[in-house]
Design a protein around this motif. Structure first.
Motif, PDB file in Angstrom:
ATOM      1  N   ASN A   2       0.782  -1.204  -0.132  1.00 28.94           N
ATOM      2  CA  ASN A   2       0.105  -0.040  -0.088  1.00 28.94           C
ATOM      3  C   ASN A   2       0.619   1.216   0.031  1.00 28.94           C
ATOM      4  OD1 ASN A   2      -2.538  -1.283   0.117  1.00 28.94           O
ATOM      5  ND2 ASN A   2      -2.564  -1.306   2.025  1.00 28.94           N
ATOM      6  N   GLU A   3       0.964   1.887  -1.153  1.00 30.44           N
ATOM      7  CA  GLU A   3       1.896   3.048  -1.270  1.00 30.44           C
ATOM      8  C   GLU A   3       1.260   4.009  -0.816  1.00 30.44           C
ATOM      9  OE1 GLU A   3       4.848   3.815  -2.463  1.00 30.44           O
ATOM     10  OE2 GLU A   3       5.455   1.464  -2.945  1.00 30.44           O
ATOM     11  N   LEU A   4      -0.131   4.143  -0.885  1.00 30.54           N
ATOM     12  CA  LEU A   4      -0.797   5.188  -0.269  1.00 30.54           C
ATOM     13  C   LEU A   4      -1.035   5.309   1.104  1.00 30.54           C
ATOM     14  CD1 LEU A   4      -2.898   7.510  -1.215  1.00 30.54           C
ATOM     15  CD2 LEU A   4      -4.648   5.910  -0.764  1.00 30.54           C
ATOM     16  N   LEU A   5      -1.215   3.915   1.860  1.00 23.82           N
ATOM     17  CA  LEU A   5      -1.121   3.967   3.331  1.00 23.82           C
ATOM     18  C   LEU A   5       0.288   4.452   3.866  1.00 23.82           C
ATOM     19  CD1 LEU A   5      -2.349   3.350   5.893  1.00 23.82           C
ATOM     20  CD2 LEU A   5      -1.694   1.053   5.548  1.00 23.82           C
ATOM     21  N   ARG A   6       1.365   3.805   3.209  1.00 20.17           N
ATOM     22  CA  ARG A   6       2.314   4.380   3.466  1.00 20.17           C
ATOM     23  C   ARG A   6       2.988   5.854   3.452  1.00 20.17           C
ATOM     24  NH1 ARG A   6       7.385   1.785  -0.064  1.00 20.17           N
ATOM     25  NH2 ARG A   6       7.112   3.664  -1.179  1.00 20.17           N
ATOM     26  N   GLN A   7       2.378   6.396   2.612  1.00 21.61           N
ATOM     27  CA  GLN A   7       2.403   7.904   2.403  1.00 21.61           C
ATOM     28  C   GLN A   7       1.882   8.615   3.389  1.00 21.61           C
ATOM     29  OE1 GLN A   7       3.223   9.730  -1.565  1.00 21.61           O
ATOM     30  NE2 GLN A   7       4.321   7.953  -2.084  1.00 21.61           N
ATOM     31  N   GLU A   8       0.654   8.129   3.839  1.00 25.30           N
ATOM     32  CA  GLU A   8      -0.136   8.694   5.055  1.00 25.30           C
ATOM     33  C   GLU A   8       0.465   8.386   6.265  1.00 25.30           C
ATOM     34  OE1 GLU A   8      -4.098   8.763   5.042  1.00 25.30           O
ATOM     35  OE2 GLU A   8      -4.733   7.744   3.239  1.00 25.30           O
ATOM     36  N   ILE A   9       1.152   7.755   6.344  1.00 26.90           N
ATOM     37  CA  ILE A   9       1.725   7.272   7.546  1.00 26.90           C
ATOM     38  C   ILE A   9       3.070   8.460   7.724  1.00 26.90           C
ATOM     39  CG2 ILE A   9       3.499   5.766   8.956  1.00 26.90           C
ATOM     40  CD1 ILE A   9       1.467   3.441   7.689  1.00 26.90           C
ATOM     41  N   LEU A  10       3.522   8.288   6.516  1.00 23.55           N
ATOM     42  CA  LEU A  10       4.864   9.238   6.601  1.00 23.55           C
ATOM     43  C   LEU A  10       4.334  10.819   6.863  1.00 23.55           C
ATOM     44  CD1 LEU A  10       6.998   7.765   3.638  1.00 23.55           C
ATOM     45  CD2 LEU A  10       7.164   7.651   6.216  1.00 23.55           C
ATOM     46  N   LYS A  45      11.200   1.661   9.199  1.00 21.25           N
ATOM     47  CA  LYS A  45      12.553   0.787   8.886  1.00 21.25           C
ATOM     48  C   LYS A  45      12.970   0.946   7.432  1.00 21.25           C
ATOM     49  CE  LYS A  45      13.971  -3.896   9.186  1.00 21.25           C
ATOM     50  NZ  LYS A  45      13.288  -5.313   9.019  1.00 21.25           N
ATOM     51  N   ASN A  46      12.028   0.940   6.437  1.00 23.68           N
ATOM     52  CA  ASN A  46      12.397   1.024   5.113  1.00 23.68           C
ATOM     53  C   ASN A  46      12.591   2.581   4.640  1.00 23.68           C
ATOM     54  OD1 ASN A  46      12.161  -1.898   3.992  1.00 23.68           O
ATOM     55  ND2 ASN A  46      10.200  -1.526   5.003  1.00 23.68           N
ATOM     56  N   LEU A  47      12.241   3.397   5.151  1.00 27.51           N
ATOM     57  CA  LEU A  47      11.958   4.837   4.646  1.00 27.51           C
ATOM     58  C   LEU A  47      12.989   5.686   5.410  1.00 27.51           C
ATOM     59  CD1 LEU A  47       9.322   5.781   2.730  1.00 27.51           C
ATOM     60  CD2 LEU A  47       9.899   3.649   3.120  1.00 27.51           C
ATOM     61  N   ALA A  48      13.471   5.389   6.606  1.00 26.95           N
ATOM     62  CA  ALA A  48      14.265   6.078   7.649  1.00 26.95           C
ATOM     63  C   ALA A  48      15.626   6.503   6.883  1.00 26.95           C
ATOM     64  CB  ALA A  48      14.444   5.315   8.734  1.00 26.95           C
ATOM     65  N   SER A  49      16.222   5.420   6.219  1.00 25.76           N
ATOM     66  CA  SER A  49      17.656   5.706   5.826  1.00 25.76           C
ATOM     67  C   SER A  49      17.612   6.760   4.890  1.00 25.76           C
ATOM     68  CB  SER A  49      18.014   4.468   5.410  1.00 25.76           C
ATOM     69  OG  SER A  49      17.226   3.388   5.157  1.00 25.76           O
ATOM     70  N   ASP A  50      16.612   6.547   3.868  1.00 25.46           N
ATOM     71  CA  ASP A  50      16.732   7.630   2.908  1.00 25.46           C
ATOM     72  C   ASP A  50      15.607   9.001   2.849  1.00 25.46           C
ATOM     73  OD1 ASP A  50      15.481   5.484   2.161  1.00 25.46           O
ATOM     74  OD2 ASP A  50      14.802   6.147   0.300  1.00 25.46           O
ATOM     75  N   SER A  51      15.208   9.173   3.980  1.00 22.78           N
ATOM     76  CA  SER A  51      13.906   9.806   4.023  1.00 22.78           C
ATOM     77  C   SER A  51      14.381  11.095   5.014  1.00 22.78           C
ATOM     78  CB  SER A  51      12.689   9.415   4.407  1.00 22.78           C
ATOM     79  OG  SER A  51      12.230   8.551   3.317  1.00 22.78           O
ATOM     80  N   TYR A  56      12.401   9.653  14.230  1.00 22.70           N
ATOM     81  CA  TYR A  56      12.884   9.263  15.875  1.00 22.70           C
ATOM     82  C   TYR A  56      11.902   9.870  16.749  1.00 22.70           C
ATOM     83  CZ  TYR A  56      14.356  13.868  14.445  1.00 22.70           C
ATOM     84  OH  TYR A  56      14.501  15.216  13.668  1.00 22.70           O
ATOM     85  N   ARG A  57      10.976  10.465  15.980  1.00 19.79           N
ATOM     86  CA  ARG A  57       9.987  11.079  17.042  1.00 19.79           C
ATOM     87  C   ARG A  57       8.616  10.034  17.202  1.00 19.79           C
ATOM     88  NH1 ARG A  57       9.107  16.748  13.963  1.00 19.79           N
ATOM     89  NH2 ARG A  57      11.119  17.957  14.623  1.00 19.79           N
ATOM     90  N   VAL A  58       8.877   8.975  16.769  1.00 22.44           N
ATOM     91  CA  VAL A  58       8.064   7.725  16.721  1.00 22.44           C
ATOM     92  C   VAL A  58       8.331   6.810  17.793  1.00 22.44           C
ATOM     93  CG1 VAL A  58       6.643   6.049  15.650  1.00 22.44           C
ATOM     94  CG2 VAL A  58       7.258   8.183  14.412  1.00 22.44           C
ATOM     95  N   ILE A  59       7.812   6.435  18.838  1.00 16.89           N
ATOM     96  CA  ILE A  59       8.170   5.671  19.913  1.00 16.89           C
ATOM     97  C   ILE A  59       6.929   4.823  20.190  1.00 16.89           C
ATOM     98  CG2 ILE A  59       9.514   7.453  21.137  1.00 16.89           C
ATOM     99  CD1 ILE A  59       7.382   8.096  22.874  1.00 16.89           C
ATOM    100  N   ASN A  60       7.227   3.670  20.938  1.00 18.78           N
ATOM    101  CA  ASN A  60       6.012   2.732  21.404  1.00 18.78           C
ATOM    102  C   ASN A  60       5.048   3.290  22.479  1.00 18.78           C
ATOM    103  OD1 ASN A  60       7.525   2.149  23.838  1.00 18.78           O
ATOM    104  ND2 ASN A  60       8.026   0.187  22.906  1.00 18.78           N
ATOM    105  N   ALA A  61       4.128   2.347  22.658  1.00 20.68           N
ATOM    106  CA  ALA A  61       3.144   2.825  23.851  1.00 20.68           C
ATOM    107  C   ALA A  61       3.725   2.891  25.024  1.00 20.68           C
ATOM    108  CB  ALA A  61       2.019   1.747  23.709  1.00 20.68           C
TER     109      ALA A  61
END
Length: 105
Positions: A2-10, A45-51, A56-61
């Motif tokens: 889901n490219e769309l969902l991925r972009q929405e998350i970003l 994980k997939n986008l962090a390196s080249d985005s 890093y502002r995202v953490i777990n519950a």
DNA sequence: GATTTGACTCGCT
DNA sequence: CAGCGAGCCAAAT
């Protein structure tokens, strides 16, 4: 995939203001994927390196850095970045009451 | 095309 | 209050 969902998350992640953090579940809900909490981490994980996304502002519950021990370098980077933005990390944890991003504020 | 896995979360024990 | 297990969904093998 889901490219769309991925972009929405970003997109949601990019909305997190300076000095604030958000949880995976929170991001998942805001991006319209309430139960895709795991997918959020996967995307980062997939986008962090080249985005230029502030992953890093995202953490777990648990208000902690969710990377595994093997990714000690990543943990260190994330923590350093957060502290550089003024986020206080106590015992490896973040004070959600103060620093968690409130989308409606 | 089925099975396993994962930067998660919530609920029960 | 801490630990363990089940649930969810997409991606990778």
């Amino acid at each position: 995939m889901n490219e769309l969902l991925r972009q929405e998350i970003l997109q949601v992640i990019s909305l997190i203001p300076y000095g604030k953090v958000a949880t995976y579940g929170q991001i998942a809900r805001l991006s319209g994927a309430a139960r895709h909490s795991r997918y959020v981490g996967f995307v980062l994980k997939n986008l962090a390196s080249d985005s230029n996304i502030a992953w890093y502002r995202v953490i777990n519950a648990q208000a902690k850095i969710s990377l595994k021990k093997e990714d000690a370098q990543g943990q260190n980077i994330q923590m350093a970045k957060l502290q550089a933005e003024g986020v206080v990390v106590v015992s490896g944890k973040i004070n959600l009451k103060v620093f968690q991003w409130q989308p409606d504020e």
